[in-house]
Design a protein around this motif. Sequence first.
Motif, PDB file in Angstrom:
ATOM      1  N   PRO A   1       0.684  -1.241   0.056  1.00 56.51           N
ATOM      2  CA  PRO A   1       0.046  -0.114   0.055  1.00 56.51           C
ATOM      3  C   PRO A   1       0.640   1.278   0.136  1.00 56.51           C
ATOM      4  N   TYR A   2       0.400   2.351  -0.652  1.00 59.16           N
ATOM      5  CA  TYR A   2       0.994   3.353  -0.378  1.00 59.16           C
ATOM      6  C   TYR A   2       1.419   4.090   0.875  1.00 59.16           C
ATOM      7  N   LYS A   3       0.844   3.873   1.831  1.00 61.90           N
ATOM      8  CA  LYS A   3       1.434   3.962   3.232  1.00 61.90           C
ATOM      9  C   LYS A   3       2.603   3.222   3.557  1.00 61.90           C
ATOM     10  N   GLU A   4       3.006   2.435   2.952  1.00 61.82           N
ATOM     11  CA  GLU A   4       4.477   1.872   3.118  1.00 61.82           C
ATOM     12  C   GLU A   4       5.449   2.873   2.921  1.00 61.82           C
ATOM     13  N   TYR A   5       5.076   3.810   1.926  1.00 57.69           N
ATOM     14  CA  TYR A   5       6.331   5.057   1.756  1.00 57.69           C
ATOM     15  C   TYR A   5       6.816   5.651   2.989  1.00 57.69           C
ATOM     16  N   GLU A   6       5.768   5.721   3.976  1.00 61.62           N
ATOM     17  CA  GLU A   6       5.952   6.485   5.158  1.00 61.62           C
ATOM     18  C   GLU A   6       6.742   5.825   6.002  1.00 61.62           C
ATOM     19  N   LYS A   7       7.307   4.486   5.838  1.00 55.84           N
ATOM     20  CA  LYS A   7       7.851   3.791   6.716  1.00 55.84           C
ATOM     21  C   LYS A   7       9.346   3.669   6.053  1.00 55.84           C
ATOM     22  N   GLN A   8       9.696   4.517   5.268  1.00 51.20           N
ATOM     23  CA  GLN A   8      10.906   4.318   4.520  1.00 51.20           C
ATOM     24  C   GLN A   8      11.655   5.489   5.071  1.00 51.20           C
ATOM     25  N   PHE A   9      12.870   5.555   5.415  1.00 48.51           N
ATOM     26  CA  PHE A   9      13.651   6.650   5.908  1.00 48.51           C
ATOM     27  C   PHE A   9      15.072   6.568   5.226  1.00 48.51           C
ATOM     28  N   PRO A  10      15.132   6.798   3.977  1.00 50.01           N
ATOM     29  CA  PRO A  10      16.160   6.732   3.252  1.00 50.01           C
ATOM     30  C   PRO A  10      17.082   8.004   3.343  1.00 50.01           C
ATOM     31  N   ARG A  11      18.444   8.239   2.817  1.00 56.12           N
ATOM     32  CA  ARG A  11      19.241   9.391   2.967  1.00 56.12           C
ATOM     33  C   ARG A  11      18.995  10.108   1.573  1.00 56.12           C
ATOM     34  N   PHE A  12      18.499   9.577   0.562  1.00 53.18           N
ATOM     35  CA  PHE A  12      18.355  10.165  -0.693  1.00 53.18           C
ATOM     36  C   PHE A  12      17.348   9.212  -1.539  1.00 53.18           C
ATOM     37  N   MET A  13      16.215   9.696  -2.093  1.00 52.14           N
ATOM     38  CA  MET A  13      15.486   8.469  -2.547  1.00 52.14           C
ATOM     39  C   MET A  13      15.469   9.004  -4.078  1.00 52.14           C
ATOM     40  N   SER A  14      16.228   8.157  -4.857  1.00 50.40           N
ATOM     41  CA  SER A  14      16.484   8.407  -6.338  1.00 50.40           C
ATOM     42  C   SER A  14      15.585   7.772  -7.217  1.00 50.40           C
ATOM     43  N   GLU A  15      14.664   6.992  -6.715  1.00 46.18           N
ATOM     44  CA  GLU A  15      13.479   6.447  -7.744  1.00 46.18           C
ATOM     45  C   GLU A  15      12.678   5.885  -6.801  1.00 46.18           C
ATOM     46  N   TYR A  16      11.202   5.933  -7.255  1.00 46.49           N
ATOM     47  CA  TYR A  16       9.929   5.370  -6.573  1.00 46.49           C
ATOM     48  C   TYR A  16       8.830   5.871  -7.734  1.00 46.49           C
ATOM     49  N   GLY A  17       7.869   5.011  -7.802  1.00 49.64           N
ATOM     50  CA  GLY A  17       7.056   5.576  -8.849  1.00 49.64           C
ATOM     51  C   GLY A  17       5.695   4.654  -8.837  1.00 49.64           C
ATOM     52  N   PHE A  18       4.707   5.150  -9.871  1.00 47.50           N
ATOM     53  CA  PHE A  18       3.405   4.497  -9.822  1.00 47.50           C
ATOM     54  C   PHE A  18       2.995   4.679 -11.283  1.00 47.50           C
ATOM     55  N   GLN A  19       2.314   3.736 -11.954  1.00 50.37           N
ATOM     56  CA  GLN A  19       1.997   4.006 -13.327  1.00 50.37           C
ATOM     57  C   GLN A  19       0.374   4.891 -13.252  1.00 50.37           C
ATOM     58  N   SER A  20       0.309   5.207 -14.426  1.00 51.26           N
ATOM     59  CA  SER A  20      -1.246   5.871 -14.954  1.00 51.26           C
ATOM     60  C   SER A  20      -1.187   5.636 -16.535  1.00 51.26           C
ATOM     61  N   PHE A  21      -2.426   5.927 -17.089  1.00 54.21           N
ATOM     62  CA  PHE A  21      -2.546   6.004 -18.531  1.00 54.21           C
ATOM     63  C   PHE A  21      -2.651   7.453 -18.694  1.00 54.21           C
ATOM     64  N   PRO A  22      -2.092   7.720 -20.221  1.00 60.75           N
ATOM     65  CA  PRO A  22      -2.292   9.086 -20.684  1.00 60.75           C
ATOM     66  C   PRO A  22      -3.786   9.632 -20.660  1.00 60.75           C
ATOM     67  N   GLU A  23      -4.090  10.843 -21.226  1.00 63.95           N
ATOM     68  CA  GLU A  23      -5.336  11.159 -20.957  1.00 63.95           C
ATOM     69  C   GLU A  23      -6.009  10.775 -22.615  1.00 63.95           C
ATOM     70  N   ILE A  24      -7.419  10.758 -22.715  1.00 63.14           N
ATOM     71  CA  ILE A  24      -7.857  10.314 -23.910  1.00 63.14           C
ATOM     72  C   ILE A  24      -7.305  10.712 -25.117  1.00 63.14           C
ATOM     73  N   GLU A  25      -6.914  12.337 -25.118  1.00 66.87           N
ATOM     74  CA  GLU A  25      -6.698  12.953 -26.426  1.00 66.87           C
ATOM     75  C   GLU A  25      -5.360  12.299 -27.128  1.00 66.87           C
ATOM     76  N   THR A  26      -4.533  11.649 -26.036  1.00 69.46           N
ATOM     77  CA  THR A  26      -3.307  10.969 -26.424  1.00 69.46           C
ATOM     78  C   THR A  26      -3.526   9.744 -26.604  1.00 69.46           C
ATOM     79  N   VAL A  27      -4.457   9.024 -26.020  1.00 67.67           N
ATOM     80  CA  VAL A  27      -4.844   7.598 -26.590  1.00 67.67           C
ATOM     81  C   VAL A  27      -5.527   7.531 -27.931  1.00 67.67           C
TER      82      VAL A  27
END
Length: 848
Positions: free
Chosen positions: A527-553
């Motif tokens: 779950p997204y709340k897992e982000y709040e359990k991370q305590f890095p010194r520098f977070m250089s990658e994390y992410g989540f997908q989505s679709f582009p908007e209808i005009e692009t599709v």
Amino acid sequence: MKIIWLILALSVFMIENAEAQNAGARTEISLNAGWKFREAGKTEWLPATVPGCVHTDLIANKKIDDPFYRDNEKQLQWIGRTDWEYETRFNVAADTLKRQNLEIVFEGLDTYANVFLNDQPILDADNMFRTWRVDVKKRLKAGENVLRIRFRSPINEILPMMKKLDYELPAVNDQGEKTSPYTRKAPYQFGWDWGPRFVTSGVWKPVRLEAWDAARIDDLHIKQNKLTKENADLTAALEVVAAGATDATVTIENAADGKTVATKAVKLAAGVNKIALDFAIANPKLWYPTGFGEQPLYTFRAKLAAGKKTIDERSKRTGLRTLELRQKPDENGISFEFVVNGVRVFAHGANWIPADIFPTRITKEKYKELLTSLKDANMNMLRVWGGGIYEDDYFYEQADEMGILVWQDFMFACSMYPGDKPFLENVRREAVDNVKRLRDHPSIVIWVGNNEIETAWLHWGWKSTLPNFIWDDYLKLFTRLLPEVLDEYDPSRPYWQSSPSSNFQDDPDSQRVGDVHYWQVWHAEKPYKEYEKQFPRFMSEYGFQSFPEIETVKTYTTEEDRRSIETPVMLAHQRHPRGNQLVRAYMLREYNEPKDFESFLYVSQVLQAEGIKIGAEHFRRIMPRNMGSLYWQANDCWPVASWSGMDYFGRWKALMYYTRRFYAPLLVSPHVDDDGRLDVYVVNDAPDAKKAQLVLSLVDLDGRVLSSQALDLTVEPTKGKSYFSQSVKEFLNGADDKNAFLLAELNVDGKTVSRNEQFFRPFKELDLKRPAINSVVTPTADGFKIRLSTDRLAKSVYLAGVADGFFVDNYFDLIPNRPVEVEFRTKQKMTADEFRGRLKIRSLIDAF
């Protein structure tokens, strides 16, 4: 006898001096015009564009359909398995042939290329990222000359070699034969989990003929020795290539006023001459990242003179700033923070991939548009990811002007690589070429060896399945070769061997040392709340997908393809094998099933933005323990479902609008922990304290203010801190948590600089009713202003329907009794009635 020797010596001096006096200036003749190409072995020649590639040339000649449309990609894989020939004819004047030195310079050949001049071989190239300079004086002739290049298939080149090996180097993202690790070519073109597989060939950078006599300037580098507010001690370091021994003078000018800042008489020897001229700038204007100061840039011009004649000159634009990657032990491990001009910088930004699968289609206009968007979204750092390309000079020039810091990977990603001497020497020359090209850009603040290889070796099963010498090859390349190149050519910047990495001080995924890539949210369905359990010194990658908007599709689909996200064409533009499944699984945790295809696209964008908001705000709240938040990814290389904040056409997804809010220099960020405690944090990027007022209001979904309080604050510098803490139960004071939310506003000098809402239930559990949103449209000089109001809370209000322009704000919560004005900047003329007719307004509840 002595007299004879004296006469001879004097004669030699006079001849050399005369040659120097008559030496001509270096000239350049572009060879980018008049190209044609054909499939090797075929007879039909077609017009070609240089710079370009075979795919774009086939498109221009209407020999293939749009590679991005529907599933055309599958039918075009033959192109990468085919050899191609390119040819141009150019004229050389007889006077040009009299020049002492004639060289053809290829700034970039993609990739395996046999080059012929007048049917004589002059070059065998094997690296997309190198510059090639060839002496052609003996091959050129007066009148017409023919330059021909045969490009061998990057796939077919490697397959025979791979068959001889009893192991296979991992290339987990190659969508086909796993040839990419053996080839010095952009890895992403072999396929990735957000990109297509188009294995290109061609002349992808400019070509020119250079003519020079006594000497030429090969490189100019401005070294910053010591920098204070009062004085900049600098050195102009030149590499001058001389045809033979000669006397010369080097002059350095400050281009701003044309004044000479240093001059030196030199005796050049045949070959490469390294020359250093020290000079100083009084009261230098310092270059700062955006949000921390201005970005003044200095241009210095080096002139090389033989006798009284300038025979070559070269300019270099740079910014003056100090830089430190501060790594100091503390109670949480070892810090990892960038310090510019003594100021600690929290890096908030994203990872950058090439903006097109065919990089020669990335125009200056597109670079500027995309980088401007990222700066407008309050980003101050981009990570140029190691699976793409070393970007065009213009990219870094724009980053310099905008104050966007650049984390620069070398082009190695998610694979192991050979360690034989020819491969390493090829990489060494690639690194030298690109370090020398880029080292004067103040925006670049770190060189990084590779993307994810160190963690992959330990955690992806490679260590247990590959021969041990493969790891030895890794060490040769990333702990010896690249650092050695940087020690010689750019010791001013830090080097980090991999991302993520702990520099062998801990596990590469350690949150105590170095940088971290966190993918348990997404890949592991945490779950997204897992982000709040991370305590890095520098977070250089994390992410989540989505679709582009209808005009692009719509640009890559037919109406039939848009029946669902599971149609064959939609799946062809979803490169993660579990992408649709993961988006749907996360979506149903927070929302109901969207009612139709277009609604699914919209809700996926809100889902992505809300998730990354949780992570980004947490990583900022724990500043200075963590000093970086770079989400994956900023942009796209084709129209696709992906982790991007902007789609291929530069259209902002919901994530980009959210980004501008959660990366604001002053941020108010409410948070409810697992024990039901509400804390309201304020985050301050600046190195100085800020006076502010924090207004906390409990508001019901009909807009009634149930309670409100204002707190006067002195917000601490470079820190995230809670300035209000109370249990949720006490804060609600009997109000229904399905029908009320916290509205937090941070005001400075009477102006709201940050606003945030905290809901106490997931969206699908809120007692929401369909709002009646009212809009009033007024023409402006640049477009239109839309004034929006509502009778009850409208979540994630989305303005759309007008393709030729940009909504300055979007995907925001509209609260009753709090009208919002949104600017629309149009790219074409239209009347207010036409705009009203196209404008579509929806809120999240409309999607179900």
